[in-house]
Design a protein around this motif. Structure first.
Motif, PDB file in Angstrom:
ATOM      1  N   ASP A  94      51.558  79.332 -44.327  1.00 58.91           N
ATOM      2  CA  ASP A  94      52.101  79.894 -45.558  1.00 58.91           C
ATOM      3  C   ASP A  94      51.228  81.041 -46.075  1.00 58.91           C
ATOM      4  OD1 ASP A  94      54.014  80.098 -47.521  1.00 58.91           O
ATOM      5  OD2 ASP A  94      53.147  78.547 -48.798  1.00 58.91           O
ATOM      6  N   VAL A  95      51.823  81.854 -46.961  1.00 54.09           N
ATOM      7  CA  VAL A  95      51.113  82.965 -47.579  1.00 54.09           C
ATOM      8  C   VAL A  95      51.186  82.813 -49.091  1.00 54.09           C
ATOM      9  CG1 VAL A  95      51.535  84.542 -45.654  1.00 54.09           C
ATOM     10  CG2 VAL A  95      53.187  84.419 -47.529  1.00 54.09           C
ATOM     11  N   ASP A  96      50.254  83.422 -49.769  1.00 52.42           N
ATOM     12  CA  ASP A  96      50.233  83.397 -51.226  1.00 52.42           C
ATOM     13  C   ASP A  96      51.328  84.307 -51.768  1.00 52.42           C
ATOM     14  OD1 ASP A  96      49.078  84.790 -53.901  1.00 52.42           O
ATOM     15  OD2 ASP A  96      48.361  82.716 -53.756  1.00 52.42           O
ATOM     16  N   ALA A  97      52.108  83.822 -52.722  1.00 53.64           N
ATOM     17  CA  ALA A  97      53.254  84.574 -53.217  1.00 53.64           C
ATOM     18  C   ALA A  97      52.854  85.808 -54.015  1.00 53.64           C
ATOM     19  CB  ALA A  97      54.145  83.675 -54.077  1.00 53.64           C
ATOM     20  N   ALA A 101      48.822  87.076 -48.731  1.00 60.95           N
ATOM     21  CA  ALA A 101      47.745  86.714 -47.814  1.00 60.95           C
ATOM     22  C   ALA A 101      47.825  85.246 -47.408  1.00 60.95           C
ATOM     23  CB  ALA A 101      46.390  87.001 -48.449  1.00 60.95           C
ATOM     24  N   TRP A 102      47.363  84.975 -46.230  1.00 61.37           N
ATOM     25  CA  TRP A 102      47.274  83.614 -45.699  1.00 61.37           C
ATOM     26  C   TRP A 102      45.897  83.047 -46.040  1.00 61.37           C
ATOM     27  CZ3 TRP A 102      47.971  88.213 -43.359  1.00 61.37           C
ATOM     28  CH2 TRP A 102      46.811  88.810 -42.847  1.00 61.37           C
ATOM     29  N   ALA A 126      50.641  96.743 -48.371  1.00 54.52           N
ATOM     30  CA  ALA A 126      49.267  96.333 -48.681  1.00 54.52           C
ATOM     31  C   ALA A 126      48.501  96.049 -47.392  1.00 54.52           C
ATOM     32  CB  ALA A 126      49.276  95.087 -49.556  1.00 54.52           C
ATOM     33  N   ARG A 127      47.245  96.404 -47.378  1.00 56.34           N
ATOM     34  CA  ARG A 127      46.397  96.090 -46.233  1.00 56.34           C
ATOM     35  C   ARG A 127      45.515  94.905 -46.595  1.00 56.34           C
ATOM     36  NH1 ARG A 127      42.582 100.684 -43.897  1.00 56.34           N
ATOM     37  NH2 ARG A 127      40.736  99.417 -44.199  1.00 56.34           N
ATOM     38  N   LEU A 128      45.676  93.821 -45.871  1.00 59.21           N
ATOM     39  CA  LEU A 128      44.956  92.580 -46.168  1.00 59.21           C
ATOM     40  C   LEU A 128      43.703  92.465 -45.303  1.00 59.21           C
ATOM     41  CD1 LEU A 128      48.016  90.156 -46.366  1.00 59.21           C
ATOM     42  CD2 LEU A 128      46.959  91.488 -48.195  1.00 59.21           C
TER      43      LEU A 128
END
Length: 397
Positions: A94-97, A101-102, A126-128
């Motif tokens: 899952d990723v943060d809403a 990001a994971w 966005a660059r994570l």
């Protein structure tokens, strides 16, 4: 009415593409020039699209049936579908809403004895920070695929240097679009050579097919004028057409299916891609100030994922609301054709991905860097008022 999707393509670019369809350059020469434009320490391969490049990579790696690939759970539907088509099991994390990001501990839990790769997506421009995930994968001998399709920042950024594969898209709706095409950065020379040989065996995309895409792009550019688009929206509404589905179909990068994936781009497409790459980071930087103005105009109480991300290419401006359909309808009433994106939450056995599901249902604001400042401000204010009271100011189309 301001359309949700605008082509990042000038009329000069469009005329150039039309001319190259009528007089294509030599394929090998233009492919080599495209690949030389990327200052990467890894090998570079020009491909039909990101999906095609991913398919080439999986064919080159030759993993066994039943092996696993971990996906950050927000992506386009075709990517996990391609993995499954290769007989691989897809495991989502899952990723943060709010950030997209994971979490590294979720990745650690998802990795098993059959895990062969992890696919990490940079969402919405966005660059994570992928470094912790890459370190986790490296410690276990697992390959890392960095999906940068939504986060093109100019040729100077080629993805994390330790990623095994980094993918960049120039499809119809992408920043610096070439109406198709992708660039793959491949860390392992042997894998790159296998991918290059496989690409060489693929038929080239028909120039006539690319010409049709160029002509459709011209129609979309004409329809991008707010007055024209407003009239078109009224006609489609009068006949009961699903405008959102219609727009998604016209702007789709490729048709589903293996045959559409296993082609190499035609020379005319590569020539347009070369032209766009030669612009450097200009297509990204021209978006920055208008996008920041829009993000600032959208009140701080509105959930705007990746709002604070740096660096940011501002490819999309998503907002999270309890009732997406009501939000789209209200913004359309104010003259802004907000839509949903063609993203999905990756499913997996016994794995819940609420953050990805939330992001997959986001409403995307019709951001266009050429919108006048007063319209950007009005869009942000309309969104803020809807979020606060559910009744933004209305304006006739």
């Amino acid at each position: 009415m301001w359309p949700c999707k605008q082509l990042d393509l000038s009329w000069r670019d469009w005329r150039f593409a039309l001319g190259r369809c009528l007089a294509p350059p030599p394929w090998r020469e233009v492919a080599e020039r495209v690949e030389r434009l990327w200052p990467s320490g890894r090998g570079v391969l020009a491909c039909m699209n990101v999906r095609s490049a991913f398919d080439l990579y999986l064919r080159a790696r030759r993993w066994a049936l039943g092996d696993e690939i971990v996906f950050s759970a927000l992506t386009v539907p075709d990517m996990p579908a391609i993995a499954r088509r290769h007989g691989l099991r897809v495991v989502p994390i899952d990723v943060d809403a709010d950030t997209g990001a994971w979490r590294t501990h979720d990745l650690e839990r998802a990795i098993g004895p059959k895990t062969r790769a992890v696919v990490l997506t940079h969402p919405f421009g966005a660059r994570l920070d992928v470094a912790p995930a890459i370190a986790t994968a490296r410690a276990r001998g697992i390959a890392v695929v960095e999906d940068c399709a939504q986060a093109y920042l100019g040729p100077a950024w080629t993805g994390h240097p330790d990623a095994d594969l980094a993918l960049f898209s120039f499809g119809p709706m992408k920043t610096a679009t070439a109406l198709g095409g992708a660039v793959a950065h491949v860390r392992d020379p042997e894998t790159l050579e296998r991918m290059r040989r496989q690409r060489g065996c693929q038929p080239a995309q028909a120039t006539a097919a690319f010409l049709r895409r160029v002509l459709v792009a011209g129609g979309l550019k004409l329809a991008g004028n707010p007055r024209v688009y407003g009239a078109l929206a009224a006609v489609l509404g009068a006949v009961g057409a699903d405008r959102e589905r219609w727009v998604h179909r016209l702007t789709r990068n490729t048709r589903p299916g293996t045959a559409a994936l296993r082609q190499r781009p035609c020379a005319a497409l590569l020539a347009l891609l070369e032209r766009r790459l030669a612009e450097g980071d200009a297509p990204v930087t021209r978006r920055t100030a208008p996008a920041r103005a829009l993000f600032d105009a959208v009140g701080p109480g509105v959930r705007l994922p990746t709002r604070d991300a740096e660096p940011h290419a501002y490819w999309m401006a998503p907002v999270l609301v309890p009732d997406p359909e009501a939000c789209k309808e209200a913004l359309r009433g104010a003259g802004f054709d907000a839509m949903s994106a063609r993203l999905c939450a990756v499913s997996g056995e016994g794995v819940d991905v609420p953050g990805a599901r939330c992001l997959a249902s986001a409403v995307h604001l019709p951001f266009d860097p050429d919108m006048p400042p007063e319209e950007l401000a009005r869009l942000g204010e309309s969104m803020t008022r809807f979020d606060a009271r559910g009744s933004p100011g209305r304006r006739p189309v």
